[in-house]
Design a protein around this motif. Sequence first.
Motif, short mmCIF file in Angstrom:
data_model
loop_
_atom_site.label_atom_id
_atom_site.label_comp_id
_atom_site.label_asym_id
_atom_site.label_seq_id
_atom_site.Cartn_x
_atom_site.Cartn_y
_atom_site.Cartn_z
N ALA A 1 83.59 37.46 38.72
CA ALA A 1 84.02 36.63 37.60
C ALA A 1 83.87 37.39 36.28
CB ALA A 1 83.22 35.33 37.56
N ARG A 2 82.75 38.06 36.11
CA ARG A 2 82.54 38.81 34.86
C ARG A 2 83.61 39.88 34.70
NH1 ARG A 2 79.23 39.90 30.82
NH2 ARG A 2 77.74 38.30 31.45
N MET B 1 79.70 35.97 40.84
CA MET B 1 79.46 36.10 39.41
C MET B 1 79.86 37.49 38.90
SD MET B 1 75.95 33.97 38.73
CE MET B 1 76.09 34.18 36.95
N TYR C 1 82.21 31.53 29.47
CA TYR C 1 83.04 31.00 30.54
C TYR C 1 82.17 30.50 31.68
CZ TYR C 1 86.80 33.78 28.38
OH TYR C 1 87.71 34.33 27.51
N SER C 2 82.73 29.55 32.43
CA SER C 2 82.12 29.16 33.71
C SER C 2 82.47 30.22 34.75
CB SER C 2 82.65 27.80 34.16
OG SER C 2 82.30 27.56 35.51
N TRP C 3 81.46 30.74 35.43
CA TRP C 3 81.75 31.76 36.45
C TRP C 3 82.53 31.17 37.62
CZ3 TRP C 3 80.17 31.03 41.41
CH2 TRP C 3 79.10 30.15 41.64
N ASP D 1 77.05 28.26 34.26
CA ASP D 1 77.52 27.32 35.27
C ASP D 1 77.68 25.97 34.58
OD1 ASP D 1 78.36 26.26 37.62
OD2 ASP D 1 76.44 26.35 38.65
N LEU E 1 78.48 34.33 30.89
CA LEU E 1 78.85 33.41 31.97
C LEU E 1 77.79 32.33 32.09
CD1 LEU E 1 80.03 35.81 34.83
CD2 LEU E 1 81.38 34.77 33.01
#
Length: 228
Positions: free
Chosen positions: A122-123, A119, A164-166, A148, A146
């Motif tokens: 992803a961020r 995560m 966004y989806s992580w 899920d 973020l």
Amino acid sequence: MPALPGLPDVDVTLRRTARARRFSLRVGQADGRVTLTMPLRARESDALGFLRAQEDWLRRALSRVATGQIVTLGAVLPYQGQRLTLATGPGRSVRIDGDLLLVPGDAARVGARVRAWAMVQARDRLAEASDRYAAMLGRGYTSLALRDTRSRWGSCTIDGRLMYSWRLILAPAEVLDYVAAHEVAHLDQMNHSPAFWAVVDRLYPGWEAPRRWLKTHGSGLHAWQFTI
């Protein structure tokens, strides 16, 4: 909850809605959950008749749902186009070493630790990509979050909030970049008109290939289970 008998039985959730004009079936690509949507005044017996008539299609759809993959030591996790084998590592931080993802600490917490690490990655990547495309567009966004999410990979609100989806960090890098470009394009066009796709094309030429990848392989990203 009704069930469609067979090998195996299939549990089905009935959903009544005023917007439905006919029966429809949906199979969740992440969890295989089956939902039968029906008009408010429709009879349940008619809905079950529709379900039985669609059994062949339903079982084929269920066979295509990605099976769960548990994140544990020895698993090979996709990450930005790489394949990382999870292994025990020294120190206190999760880190990449070649084709290994080294995870220190208790083996029982590997999934949770890898999820937290993913995560953060992803961020960072999504913020970098969103900043880059927003600068190209000459527009700013107000926040980035973020989730899920299972129904969408990203979204943009009218007031400029990006979500966004992580799990995009598990996809190839170009797929994450495409989704970021797609959502940033909504800062200019809050629709999916030809004008919107022209903005996407300006921000990320060649977006068609990563879009196809998501349609084909996206459900596999949701198959990874980080907790048991």
